[in-house]
Scaffold this motif. Structure first.
Motif, PDB file in Angstrom:
ATOM      1  N   GLY A  84     -87.505  28.705   9.142  1.00 53.50           N
ATOM      2  CA  GLY A  84     -87.155  27.569   9.426  1.00 53.50           C
ATOM      3  C   GLY A  84     -87.551  25.949   8.615  1.00 53.50           C
ATOM      4  O   GLY A  84     -86.394  25.340   7.507  1.00 53.50           O
ATOM      5  N   VAL A  91     -82.835  25.922   7.399  1.00 57.62           N
ATOM      6  CA  VAL A  91     -82.490  25.099   8.686  1.00 57.62           C
ATOM      7  C   VAL A  91     -83.175  23.905   8.264  1.00 57.62           C
ATOM      8  O   VAL A  91     -81.598  23.004   8.330  1.00 57.62           O
ATOM      9  CB  VAL A  91     -83.252  25.973   9.586  1.00 57.62           C
ATOM     10  CG1 VAL A  91     -82.429  24.316  10.926  1.00 57.62           C
ATOM     11  CG2 VAL A  91     -82.912  26.713  10.449  1.00 57.62           C
ATOM     12  N   ALA A  92     -83.988  23.450   7.662  1.00 57.24           N
ATOM     13  CA  ALA A  92     -84.425  22.047   6.972  1.00 57.24           C
ATOM     14  C   ALA A  92     -83.018  21.869   6.147  1.00 57.24           C
ATOM     15  O   ALA A  92     -82.711  20.942   6.086  1.00 57.24           O
ATOM     16  CB  ALA A  92     -85.646  22.236   6.512  1.00 57.24           C
ATOM     17  N   LEU A 104     -79.833  21.118   6.905  1.00 56.17           N
ATOM     18  CA  LEU A 104     -79.824  19.823   7.668  1.00 56.17           C
ATOM     19  C   LEU A 104     -79.753  18.366   7.165  1.00 56.17           C
ATOM     20  O   LEU A 104     -80.203  17.682   7.537  1.00 56.17           O
ATOM     21  CB  LEU A 104     -80.494  19.953   9.337  1.00 56.17           C
ATOM     22  CG  LEU A 104     -80.235  20.793   9.961  1.00 56.17           C
ATOM     23  CD1 LEU A 104     -81.608  20.994  11.251  1.00 56.17           C
ATOM     24  CD2 LEU A 104     -79.077  20.792  11.326  1.00 56.17           C
ATOM     25  N   TYR A 115     -82.935  18.677   4.589  1.00 51.25           N
ATOM     26  CA  TYR A 115     -84.017  17.959   3.731  1.00 51.25           C
ATOM     27  C   TYR A 115     -84.250  19.124   2.788  1.00 51.25           C
ATOM     28  O   TYR A 115     -84.166  20.361   2.861  1.00 51.25           O
ATOM     29  CB  TYR A 115     -85.038  19.226   5.103  1.00 51.25           C
ATOM     30  CG  TYR A 115     -84.833  17.925   6.032  1.00 51.25           C
ATOM     31  CD1 TYR A 115     -86.463  17.262   6.246  1.00 51.25           C
ATOM     32  CD2 TYR A 115     -84.651  17.433   6.932  1.00 51.25           C
ATOM     33  CE1 TYR A 115     -86.503  15.528   7.444  1.00 51.25           C
ATOM     34  CE2 TYR A 115     -84.855  17.052   8.548  1.00 51.25           C
ATOM     35  CZ  TYR A 115     -86.029  15.909   8.183  1.00 51.25           C
ATOM     36  OH  TYR A 115     -85.712  15.310   9.087  1.00 51.25           O
ATOM     37  N   ILE A 151     -90.937  21.741   7.053  1.00 46.32           N
ATOM     38  CA  ILE A 151     -90.904  22.542   8.303  1.00 46.32           C
ATOM     39  C   ILE A 151     -91.406  23.484   8.293  1.00 46.32           C
ATOM     40  O   ILE A 151     -90.986  24.558   9.958  1.00 46.32           O
ATOM     41  CB  ILE A 151     -89.548  22.231   7.880  1.00 46.32           C
ATOM     42  CG1 ILE A 151     -89.113  20.110   8.166  1.00 46.32           C
ATOM     43  CG2 ILE A 151     -88.953  22.148   8.834  1.00 46.32           C
ATOM     44  CD1 ILE A 151     -87.556  19.884   7.254  1.00 46.32           C
ATOM     45  N   ASP A 180     -93.809  11.386   9.035  1.00 44.97           N
ATOM     46  CA  ASP A 180     -92.205  11.746  10.066  1.00 44.97           C
ATOM     47  C   ASP A 180     -91.934  13.559   9.835  1.00 44.97           C
ATOM     48  O   ASP A 180     -92.158  14.251  10.770  1.00 44.97           O
ATOM     49  CB  ASP A 180     -90.999  11.406   9.574  1.00 44.97           C
ATOM     50  CG  ASP A 180     -90.446  11.347   7.656  1.00 44.97           C
ATOM     51  OD1 ASP A 180     -92.040  11.342   7.575  1.00 44.97           O
ATOM     52  OD2 ASP A 180     -89.642  11.309   8.347  1.00 44.97           O
ATOM     53  N   LEU A 199     -92.613  16.058  12.461  1.00 42.42           N
ATOM     54  CA  LEU A 199     -91.790  17.395  13.108  1.00 42.42           C
ATOM     55  C   LEU A 199     -92.260  18.360  13.033  1.00 42.42           C
ATOM     56  O   LEU A 199     -91.706  19.247  13.839  1.00 42.42           O
ATOM     57  CB  LEU A 199     -90.510  17.466  11.533  1.00 42.42           C
ATOM     58  CG  LEU A 199     -88.870  17.391  11.781  1.00 42.42           C
ATOM     59  CD1 LEU A 199     -89.150  17.336  13.629  1.00 42.42           C
ATOM     60  CD2 LEU A 199     -88.317  17.522  10.634  1.00 42.42           C
TER      61      LEU A 199
END
Lengths: 134, 252
Positions: free
Chosen positions: B122, B125-126, B129, B131, B140, B162, B166
């Motif tokens: 997690g 990937v965050a 992408l 973050y 995340i 937010d 998520l």
């Protein structure tokens, strides 16, 4: 009395959150470190101690179990109070994180269970199982 | 009509209790008649909550979902961090210490791997992408554990709403996935014995996903999987804002 159970939970919770905050301060992070988990451990310890001495009647237990039963409704209320609009603006993130994490988890379950290697040999002992479920 | 609205608004917390009860009832009916109990009602209810929060957010332009609407302001208390954490702590009451020993070493290994793997994936990937801050990555990653660990971790380390939402969405996808897919993947995952169910419970962790997924596979497996999974949320809540966050904070 039902309040004894709820009070036991409340005291465990407060102590746990306090200790979690203290741990955060000691480690120099502005965060509560594992307060909820510490509270859980305190509650288990408290319960075991009271149960051993016989100070845990049904009504007292119900004072805790009520909150355990409220767990999912509270999570539903929590979900309803989130900033979902903002979350969906990053919707791809949720999808990508989920798919990769899920796939990894499924493969590790397969790997560990393959090491365990009892899929072909294992059979249920039905008589024993019935006892377990009672 | 005005008096009804006034009554509901003035007693917002009680209103929130009543509305949540109705949502649970509605979800149970949907679960029974629409999905033949395959999809657990709790997953449906949480999804409905997120959907309501979405439309409320569009309507109010606020950041607190449905609780930005005055009549539903009680949801801020009912779903707030205080009652949520209290309820989570209370679930430990049903844990039997003797049962911990039965789960044994393999359960502990599965539990630890079960927390580390989704977190690393997690957070990774965050990062890819966009973050890039430790707080968001941790939240995340924690969401990839469960939809409970995500918000607990996020709240503890001060993530934005937010990112917390998520993390809930990610955790929810996980729970729903394992509810539906576990029976289909049971053979692939060698899921048959109590021992394999304990490994499964530790690695998957999300209690609703484990319980519902195992129920769909073989009811006899449920207690074994749930036994280990019960510890997952606690362990995740312990590791997320501490070791995991501190590690990421040191790196990024």
């Amino acid at each position: 009395m039902i309040i004894y159970g709820t009070a036991l939970l409340a005291v465990s919770y407060l102590l746990g959150v306090f200790l979690g905050g203290l741990l955060g301060q000691i480690l120099g992070v502005d965060a509560n470190i594992g307060g909820v988990a510490i509270a859980m451990i305190l509650l288990i310890v408290g319960k075991e101690m009271l149960a051993k001495k016989g100070y845990l009647p049904k009504s007292t237990q119900f004072g805790v179990l009520y909150w355990a039963g409220m767990y999912i409704p509270i999570v539903v209320a929590m979900a309803a109070g989130q900033n979902v609009v903002a979350a969906l603006s990053g919707g791809m993130v949720a999808a990508v994180v989920s798919v990769i994490a899920l796939t990894a988890t499924v493969f590790v379950v397969r790997l560990l269970n393959n090491i365990g290697n009892d899929y072909d040999t294992f059979t249920w002992d039905d008589t024993e199982e019935y006892r377990d479920q009672l | 009509m005005d008096l009804i609205i006034e009554t509901l608004t003035k007693n917002a917390f009680v209103t929130a209790l009543a509305v949540t009860g109705l949502v649970m009832l509605f979800s149970q009916i949907l679960s029974k008649y629409l999905t033949n109990n395959k999809l657990q009602s709790s997953a449906i209810a949480i999804t409905l909550g997120l959907v309501a929060a979405y439309f409320a957010g569009l309507y109010t332009n606020g950041s607190k979902g449905i609780s930005d609407i005055e009549i539903f302001s009680g949801f801020a208390l009912l779903g707030g961090a205080m009652l949520r954490d209290l309820a989570i702590a209370s679930t430990a009451f049903e844990v039997d210490v003797k049962e911990i020993k039965r789960a044994g070493k393999i359960g502990i290994i599965a539990l630890i791997l079960g927390c580390v793997i989704p977190f690393v994936v997690g957070a990774g990937v965050a990062w890819t992408l966009g973050y890039r801050d430790a707080v968001s990555m941790t939240t995340i990653g924690a969401g990839a554990m469960t939809y409970i660990v995500g918000p607990i971790t996020g709240t503890a380390i001060g993530a934005t709403s937010d990112v917390i939402a998520l993390s809930i969405a990610i955790g929810l996808i996980k729970a729903v996935f394992f509810m539906i897919a576990t029976p289909l993947l049971a053979r692939f995952m060698y899921l048959k014995s109590p021992r394999s169910a304990m490994i499964f419970g530790g690695l998957v962790g999300t209690t609703s996903g484990v319980a519902a997924g195992l129920a769909g596979t073989d009811v006899r497996l449920v207690p074994y999987g749930a036994l280990v999974a019960t510890f997952y949320t606690g362990l995740g809540a312990l590791l997320g804002p501490s070791i995991f966050f501190l590690t990421l904070n040191a790196i990024f």
